[in-house]
Write a protein that holds these residues in place. Structure first.
Motif, mmCIF file in Angstrom:
data_model
loop_
_atom_site.group_PDB
_atom_site.id
_atom_site.type_symbol
_atom_site.label_atom_id
_atom_site.label_comp_id
_atom_site.label_asym_id
_atom_site.label_seq_id
_atom_site.Cartn_x
_atom_site.Cartn_y
_atom_site.Cartn_z
ATOM 1 N N TRP A 161 -41.631 17.686 -36.820
ATOM 2 C CA TRP A 161 -40.816 16.600 -37.354
ATOM 3 C C TRP A 161 -40.663 15.529 -36.279
ATOM 4 O O TRP A 161 -40.289 15.834 -35.134
ATOM 5 C CB TRP A 161 -39.443 17.116 -37.767
ATOM 6 C CG TRP A 161 -39.447 17.978 -38.985
ATOM 7 C CD1 TRP A 161 -39.279 17.577 -40.278
ATOM 8 C CD2 TRP A 161 -39.614 19.406 -39.036
ATOM 9 N NE1 TRP A 161 -39.325 18.659 -41.133
ATOM 10 C CE2 TRP A 161 -39.531 19.791 -40.398
ATOM 11 C CE3 TRP A 161 -39.816 20.404 -38.058
ATOM 12 C CZ2 TRP A 161 -39.658 21.120 -40.800
ATOM 13 C CZ3 TRP A 161 -39.943 21.714 -38.466
ATOM 14 C CH2 TRP A 161 -39.868 22.070 -39.815
ATOM 15 N N VAL A 162 -40.942 14.290 -36.634
ATOM 16 C CA VAL A 162 -40.793 13.152 -35.731
ATOM 17 C C VAL A 162 -39.714 12.253 -36.305
ATOM 18 O O VAL A 162 -39.812 11.795 -37.442
ATOM 19 C CB VAL A 162 -42.121 12.388 -35.579
ATOM 20 C CG1 VAL A 162 -41.977 11.260 -34.571
ATOM 21 C CG2 VAL A 162 -43.245 13.327 -35.167
ATOM 22 N N CYS A 163 -38.668 11.998 -35.529
ATOM 23 C CA CYS A 163 -37.516 11.262 -36.061
ATOM 24 C C CYS A 163 -36.747 10.642 -34.911
ATOM 25 O O CYS A 163 -37.097 10.812 -33.736
ATOM 26 C CB CYS A 163 -36.607 12.208 -36.844
ATOM 27 S SG CYS A 163 -35.884 13.540 -35.851
ATOM 28 N N SER A 164 -35.690 9.926 -35.234
ATOM 29 C CA SER A 164 -34.747 9.454 -34.218
ATOM 30 C C SER A 164 -33.760 10.576 -33.939
ATOM 31 O O SER A 164 -33.160 11.141 -34.861
ATOM 32 C CB SER A 164 -34.011 8.202 -34.703
ATOM 33 O OG SER A 164 -34.871 7.083 -34.701
ATOM 34 N N LEU A 165 -33.600 10.907 -32.664
ATOM 35 C CA LEU A 165 -32.687 11.955 -32.230
ATOM 36 C C LEU A 165 -31.559 11.333 -31.427
ATOM 37 O O LEU A 165 -31.802 10.441 -30.602
ATOM 38 C CB LEU A 165 -33.418 12.995 -31.366
ATOM 39 C CG LEU A 165 -34.365 13.951 -32.079
ATOM 40 C CD1 LEU A 165 -35.200 14.733 -31.067
ATOM 41 C CD2 LEU A 165 -33.594 14.915 -32.976
ATOM 42 N N GLY A 166 -30.342 11.824 -31.637
ATOM 43 C CA GLY A 166 -29.202 11.339 -30.870
ATOM 44 C C GLY A 166 -28.950 12.185 -29.633
ATOM 45 O O GLY A 166 -29.625 13.179 -29.374
ATOM 46 N N GLY A 167 -27.977 11.764 -28.844
ATOM 47 C CA GLY A 167 -27.533 12.552 -27.703
ATOM 48 C C GLY A 167 -28.502 12.628 -26.548
ATOM 49 O O GLY A 167 -28.398 13.533 -25.705
ATOM 50 N N GLY A 168 -29.474 11.718 -26.482
ATOM 51 C CA GLY A 168 -30.429 11.733 -25.387
ATOM 52 C C GLY A 168 -31.500 12.799 -25.492
ATOM 53 O O GLY A 168 -32.254 13.026 -24.549
ATOM 54 N N LEU A 169 -31.603 13.451 -26.647
ATOM 55 C CA LEU A 169 -32.591 14.515 -26.824
ATOM 56 C C LEU A 169 -34.000 13.950 -26.964
ATOM 57 O O LEU A 169 -34.227 12.948 -27.643
ATOM 58 C CB LEU A 169 -32.289 15.332 -28.079
ATOM 59 C CG LEU A 169 -31.241 16.424 -28.002
ATOM 60 C CD1 LEU A 169 -31.130 17.112 -29.364
ATOM 61 C CD2 LEU A 169 -31.604 17.447 -26.931
ATOM 62 N N LEU A 170 -34.958 14.650 -26.344
ATOM 63 C CA LEU A 170 -36.368 14.347 -26.557
ATOM 64 C C LEU A 170 -36.976 15.260 -27.615
ATOM 65 O O LEU A 170 -37.922 14.886 -28.290
ATOM 66 C CB LEU A 170 -37.156 14.501 -25.254
ATOM 67 C CG LEU A 170 -36.886 13.473 -24.164
ATOM 68 C CD1 LEU A 170 -37.766 13.760 -22.955
ATOM 69 C CD2 LEU A 170 -37.140 12.060 -24.662
ATOM 70 N N GLY A 171 -36.438 16.472 -27.747
ATOM 71 C CA GLY A 171 -36.986 17.377 -28.740
ATOM 72 C C GLY A 171 -36.421 18.773 -28.623
ATOM 73 O O GLY A 171 -35.596 19.059 -27.757
ATOM 74 N N TYR A 172 -36.866 19.639 -29.514
ATOM 75 C CA TYR A 172 -36.519 21.055 -29.459
ATOM 76 C C TYR A 172 -37.479 21.809 -30.371
ATOM 77 O O TYR A 172 -38.175 21.214 -31.201
ATOM 78 C CB TYR A 172 -35.059 21.315 -29.854
ATOM 79 C CG TYR A 172 -34.662 20.865 -31.235
ATOM 80 C CD1 TYR A 172 -34.696 21.728 -32.320
ATOM 81 C CD2 TYR A 172 -34.214 19.558 -31.457
ATOM 82 C CE1 TYR A 172 -34.310 21.319 -33.584
ATOM 83 C CE2 TYR A 172 -33.836 19.140 -32.720
ATOM 84 C CZ TYR A 172 -33.882 20.017 -33.773
ATOM 85 O OH TYR A 172 -33.511 19.600 -35.028
ATOM 86 N N ALA A 173 -37.530 23.122 -30.195
ATOM 87 C CA ALA A 173 -38.421 23.963 -30.980
ATOM 88 C C ALA A 173 -37.697 25.231 -31.386
ATOM 89 O O ALA A 173 -36.691 25.610 -30.782
ATOM 90 C CB ALA A 173 -39.670 24.311 -30.168
ATOM 91 N N GLN A 174 -38.232 25.896 -32.395
ATOM 92 C CA GLN A 174 -37.719 27.196 -32.798
ATOM 93 C C GLN A 174 -38.645 28.277 -32.241
ATOM 94 O O GLN A 174 -39.853 28.241 -32.466
ATOM 95 C CB GLN A 174 -37.650 27.311 -34.323
ATOM 96 C CG GLN A 174 -37.033 28.630 -34.809
ATOM 97 C CD GLN A 174 -36.727 28.608 -36.294
ATOM 98 O OE1 GLN A 174 -35.916 27.810 -36.763
ATOM 99 N NE2 GLN A 174 -37.390 29.462 -37.049
ATOM 100 N N PHE A 175 -38.063 29.210 -31.508
ATOM 101 C CA PHE A 175 -38.830 30.322 -30.973
ATOM 102 C C PHE A 175 -39.300 31.228 -32.113
ATOM 103 O O PHE A 175 -38.731 31.218 -33.208
ATOM 104 C CB PHE A 175 -37.973 31.122 -29.992
ATOM 105 C CG PHE A 175 -37.881 30.518 -28.621
ATOM 106 C CD1 PHE A 175 -38.719 30.944 -27.603
ATOM 107 C CD2 PHE A 175 -36.941 29.527 -28.340
ATOM 108 C CE1 PHE A 175 -38.629 30.393 -26.335
ATOM 109 C CE2 PHE A 175 -36.852 28.972 -27.079
ATOM 110 C CZ PHE A 175 -37.699 29.404 -26.070
ATOM 111 N N PRO A 176 -40.325 32.051 -31.881
ATOM 112 C CA PRO A 176 -40.799 32.974 -32.917
ATOM 113 C C PRO A 176 -39.687 33.915 -33.382
ATOM 114 O O PRO A 176 -38.845 34.337 -32.592
ATOM 115 C CB PRO A 176 -41.903 33.767 -32.211
ATOM 116 C CG PRO A 176 -42.322 32.924 -31.069
ATOM 117 C CD PRO A 176 -41.114 32.149 -30.642
ATOM 118 N N GLY A 177 -39.705 34.217 -34.673
ATOM 119 C CA GLY A 177 -38.762 35.180 -35.213
ATOM 120 C C GLY A 177 -37.570 34.586 -35.922
ATOM 121 O O GLY A 177 -36.737 35.322 -36.445
ATOM 122 N N GLY A 178 -37.476 33.265 -35.951
ATOM 123 C CA GLY A 178 -36.377 32.604 -36.644
ATOM 124 C C GLY A 178 -36.682 32.412 -38.123
ATOM 125 O O GLY A 178 -37.737 32.832 -38.621
#
Length: 304
Positions: A161-178
């Motif tokens: 997903w590519v979007c505008s993120l708040g709070g100074g975030l560059l990104g995040y991911a979900q680890f396997p198993g979620g």
């Protein structure tokens, strides 16, 4: 304003899922047990003997016209991702001499899907207009009902997903198993690719390289502790006290890891895009163990 310092919320999401999803805790424990067995038995190494191609879908969630990034910007990001995971990126020449022998080809490539979940032709890019000015960590960008875009089946596609993120975030991911419905990677639109809206110092596509590392079960290089008691569960990455930022000068010594110090140029640190340019053989083993275990559905992809 574009962030000036790398900030990733993958571990924040990891801790949230541990609290909210009891199955995630169990799945992560099993993944770690499998990883240990796969590395020691050679199963991970066998995965690395052939190229694994991962079908990818990019969800561009936009409100303003500039957030609706171009196909060319998306393609520029996929090109970076493929160079970085095959260790063909030209800046590997900057790896300090003590670690040049550790640079490793993961034999993983990423291609935009050519068929959607219903088997119809696609360019692998989904464009969704939203009324949301920005998103934070969590799952809202991954849901139509929250102004985002619903994931394609996560056992057949890597969802980005590519979007505008708040709070100074560059990104995040979900680890396997979620949860399968939220599995994938989220990246700030101005830190995606090398063209268009990509803004320095995160305009070389390395945010996605970093986040996909988490998706393949890699930890941050310092182990996400505030002292020397952490570790990323990879034997050939030196222990270090915490994240590095900007463009450090070699060596950066902490946790008695002299004379060479911490491997700040590793993709799983927090330095600027231009300062990160390697995965190690140990990290490749861990990613390949993930592809042999919790993400084994990608060993024989059918969605391309």
């Amino acid at each position: 304003m574009a962030p000036r310092r790398r900030q990733c919320a993958a571990m924040e999401e990891y801790e949230r899922l541990l609290e909210e999803q009891p199955s995630f805790r169990t799945n992560q424990r099993r993944a770690e047990e499998f990883t240990a067995r796969a590395v020691s038995s050679g199963v991970a190494e066998r995965v690395a003997r052939r190229l694994v191609t991962i079908p990818t879908v990019v969800h561009v969630v936009h409100k303003k016209p500039g957030e609706n990034i171009s196909d060319a910007q998306v393609q520029s990001q996929l090109a970076v991702l493929n160079r970085d995971y095959r260790a063909t990126n030209p800046d590997t020449k900057k790896v300090p001499a003590p670690w040049k022998g550790l640079v490793a080809d993961a034999k993983i490539e990423f291609r935009l899907a050519t068929k959607d979940p219903q088997g119809r032709p696609t360019d692998g890019i989904v464009r969704v207009q939203t009324d949301r000015g920005s998103f934070g960590p969590g799952d809202e960008v991954k849901r139509d009902s929250k102004g985002g875009s619903t994931a394609w089946p996560s056992d057949a596609y890597l969802n980005i997903w590519v979007c505008s993120l708040g709070g100074g975030l560059l990104g995040y991911a979900q680890f396997p198993g979620g949860p399968k419905s939220t599995d994938g990677v989220v990246v700030l639109n101005t830190a995606f690719g090398t063209k268009g809206t990509a803004a320095a110092p995160f305009n070389k596509g390395r945010t996605l390289t970093h986040e996909v590392g988490h998706w393949l079960n890699l930890r941050h290089i310092w182990g996400d502790t505030l002292d020397c008691g952490g570790g990323d569960r990879v034997p050939d990455t030196p222990n270090c006290e915490g994240p590095n930022y900007g463009t450090p000068k070699f060596p950066v010594i902490s946790c008695q890891n002299g004379p060479h110090g911490g491997m700040f140029m590793n993709y799983m640190d927090y330095v600027d895009d231009a300062a990160m340019f390697m995965f190690t053989a140990g990290q490749v083993n861990r990613m390949n163990a993930c592809l042999a275990g919790p993400r084994k559905s990608f060993a024989t992809p059918t969605a391309l």
